[in-house]
Design a protein around this motif. Structure first.
Motif, mmCIF file in Angstrom:
data_model
loop_
_atom_site.group_PDB
_atom_site.id
_atom_site.type_symbol
_atom_site.label_atom_id
_atom_site.label_comp_id
_atom_site.label_asym_id
_atom_site.label_seq_id
_atom_site.Cartn_x
_atom_site.Cartn_y
_atom_site.Cartn_z
ATOM 1 N N THR A 78 -29.917 28.569 34.125
ATOM 2 C CA THR A 78 -28.569 28.538 33.564
ATOM 3 C C THR A 78 -28.156 29.930 33.115
ATOM 4 N N ALA A 79 -27.097 30.453 33.712
ATOM 5 C CA ALA A 79 -26.607 31.777 33.324
ATOM 6 C C ALA A 79 -25.930 31.678 31.962
ATOM 7 N N SER A 80 -26.156 32.669 31.110
ATOM 8 C CA SER A 80 -25.562 32.624 29.773
ATOM 9 C C SER A 80 -24.631 33.793 29.501
ATOM 10 N N ARG A 81 -24.710 34.854 30.320
ATOM 11 C CA ARG A 81 -23.836 35.998 30.077
ATOM 12 C C ARG A 81 -23.738 36.879 31.315
ATOM 13 N N LEU A 82 -22.554 37.398 31.540
ATOM 14 C CA LEU A 82 -22.353 38.381 32.615
ATOM 15 C C LEU A 82 -22.036 39.705 31.953
ATOM 16 N N LEU A 91 -24.508 48.614 38.685
ATOM 17 C CA LEU A 91 -24.999 47.250 38.863
ATOM 18 C C LEU A 91 -24.487 46.321 37.761
ATOM 19 N N HIS A 92 -24.163 45.094 38.160
ATOM 20 C CA HIS A 92 -23.813 44.054 37.192
ATOM 21 C C HIS A 92 -25.096 43.342 36.776
ATOM 22 N N THR A 93 -25.102 42.816 35.555
ATOM 23 C CA THR A 93 -26.279 42.087 35.085
ATOM 24 C C THR A 93 -25.877 40.664 34.727
ATOM 25 N N VAL A 94 -26.703 39.702 35.131
ATOM 26 C CA VAL A 94 -26.499 38.320 34.691
ATOM 27 C C VAL A 94 -27.710 37.928 33.857
ATOM 28 N N GLU A 95 -27.437 37.457 32.647
ATOM 29 C CA GLU A 95 -28.523 37.013 31.764
ATOM 30 C C GLU A 95 -28.624 35.493 31.825
ATOM 31 N N SER A 250 -16.147 38.114 29.430
ATOM 32 C CA SER A 250 -16.330 39.103 30.491
ATOM 33 C C SER A 250 -15.267 39.080 31.584
ATOM 34 N N VAL A 251 -14.778 37.897 31.969
ATOM 35 C CA VAL A 251 -13.886 37.789 33.130
ATOM 36 C C VAL A 251 -12.536 37.223 32.692
ATOM 37 N N ALA A 252 -11.461 37.634 33.382
ATOM 38 C CA ALA A 252 -10.135 37.101 33.052
ATOM 39 C C ALA A 252 -10.033 35.632 33.471
ATOM 40 N N LEU A 253 -9.652 34.790 32.498
ATOM 41 C CA LEU A 253 -9.532 33.353 32.745
ATOM 42 C C LEU A 253 -8.079 32.926 32.557
ATOM 43 N N ILE A 269 -12.727 42.068 37.716
ATOM 44 C CA ILE A 269 -13.804 43.060 37.648
ATOM 45 C C ILE A 269 -14.211 43.463 39.068
ATOM 46 N N PRO A 270 -14.115 44.765 39.411
ATOM 47 C CA PRO A 270 -14.501 45.184 40.759
ATOM 48 C C PRO A 270 -15.951 44.785 41.053
ATOM 49 N N GLY A 271 -16.152 44.125 42.204
ATOM 50 C CA GLY A 271 -17.512 43.724 42.589
ATOM 51 C C GLY A 271 -17.893 42.338 42.090
ATOM 52 N N VAL A 272 -17.042 41.730 41.285
ATOM 53 C CA VAL A 272 -17.318 40.359 40.838
ATOM 54 C C VAL A 272 -16.276 39.436 41.486
ATOM 55 N N PHE A 273 -16.767 38.457 42.232
ATOM 56 C CA PHE A 273 -15.912 37.527 42.967
ATOM 57 C C PHE A 273 -16.165 36.113 42.442
#
Ligand code: FAD
Length: 307
Positions: A78-82, A91-95, A250-253, A269-273
């Motif tokens: 389960t991802a908890s943070r971008l 690089l992007h990090t996913v926690e 982190s991301v526009a909602l 965010i560039p690179g985040v789809f």
């Protein structure tokens, strides 16, 4: 680090990971539960080229297809943070809740959505046996029968109009004393002879005969009296909640919590789809999610070769 890291293992995520791997780039997919909403679906009749299938069967086929490729599959994560890259090309990090974290050049968010439930007795028991959430999916199963739609917002009223063309009679129940749907939809609804609207109605119970739904009980919020409506199906349309709680910072909602995307599935965010039910894409369906996942992946690839 991954070239493409997909978060979410529903139809959108599965398609995204396959399209990425086919470009020969390092691909990973992490999912809380591989298969997503499809695992909870009984009969699927609108997955084009497959006349009829069952959710778990389609998930098995999806997983087999993913495993054909060199894809790092991380299920039950389960991802908890971008944490987006701080510099262009970084690089992007996913926690993850497990404490682990992964880095990637591009990330595809496909964590899907969940239907808001009524939380009344009988709802869980009769889920897929009369309690439904998707009129596009299950509407035709109720041809010639009596159904209810719960919820008088845009999706509820749209569902009632849609179903009225298929079923014998639709009872629409709204909790408030007015419908919240757009005026044009309300007008259309009123013009239909086989729709009854009941306002100030709180559904309190789904009733069944042990094998399927036979009716529902609602309380009139003005008189506090309880009434029973006999019917064969109940479409719950009180909201689809995107799984974006972990992305709030982190991301526009959108105001509904969906990830805002453009025609290429790019986020702010560039690179985040992003792809599928978790996004602002209109209409939430399996074929659409797969198409969106494929599109997000091609966009990610395009981003990689340009940076
Ligand atoms: P999902 O299927 O929701 O998948 C999301 C994925 O993300 C899952 O793997 C989930 O575990 C994971 N995830 C969520 N949060 C996190 C996190 N924080 N970290 C990591 N992973 C996470 N559509 C049709 O076309 N036909 C039908 O007949 C049909 N019937 C349906 C019946 C039911 C009961 C339901 C609920 C839905 C139905 N749908 C149907 C809709 C269809 O299932 C969805 O449109 C489709 O599954 C969306 O795909 P998705 O990949 O965007 O998201």
């Amino acid at each position: 680090a991954f070239d493409v890291l997909v978060i979410g293992g529903g139809p959108a995520g599965a398609a995204a990971s396959i399209y990425s791997a086919r470009k020969g780039i390092r691909t990973g997919i992490a999912a809380q539960r591989f298969g997503g909403q499809v695992l909870d679906t009984m009969s699927i009749e609108n997955f084009i080229s497959v006349t009829e299938t069952e959710g778990p069967k389609l998930v098995r086929a999806m997983e087999e297809h993913v495993r054909e490729y060199d894809i790092d599959v991380m299920n039950l994560q389960t991802a908890s943070r971008l944490v987006p890259a701080t510099e262009q090309g970084g690089l992007h990090t996913v926690e993850f809740e497990s404490g682990a974290s992964l880095k990637a050049k591009t990330v595809i968010l496909s964590t899907g959505a969940r239907w808001r439930e009524m939380n009344v007795p009988g709802e869980q028991e009769y889920r897929t046996r009369g309690v439904a959430y998707c009129p596009h999916c299950d509407g035709p199963l109720y041809k010639g029968k009596d159904v209810a739609v719960i919820g008088g917002g845009n999706s509820g009223v749209e569902a009632a109009i849609d179903l009225a063309g298929l079923v014998k009679h639709v009872t629409l129940l709204e909790f408030a004393d007015t419908l919240r749907a757009d005026e044009v939809l309300q007008k259309k609804l009123k013009s239909l002879p086989n729709v009854t609207v009941i306002k100030s109605a709180m559904t309190t119970e789904v009733v069944g005969d042990g094998s399927k739904v036979t009716g529902l009980i609602y309380q009139d919020r003005n008189t506090e009296e309880s009434h029973t409506v006999n019917l064969d199906g109940i479409f719950v349309q009180i909201g689809l909640l995107p799984n974006t709680e972990w992305l709030k910072d982190s991301v526009a909602l959108s105001k509904h919590g969906e990830i805002e995307i453009d025609a290429r599935c790019a986020t702010n965010i560039p690179g985040v789809f992003a792809a599928g039910d978790v996004t602002t894409v209109p209409y939430k369906q399996i074929v659409i999610a797969m198409g969106e996942g494929s599109k997000a992946s091609l966009s990610a690839f395009d981003h990689i070769i340009r940076s």
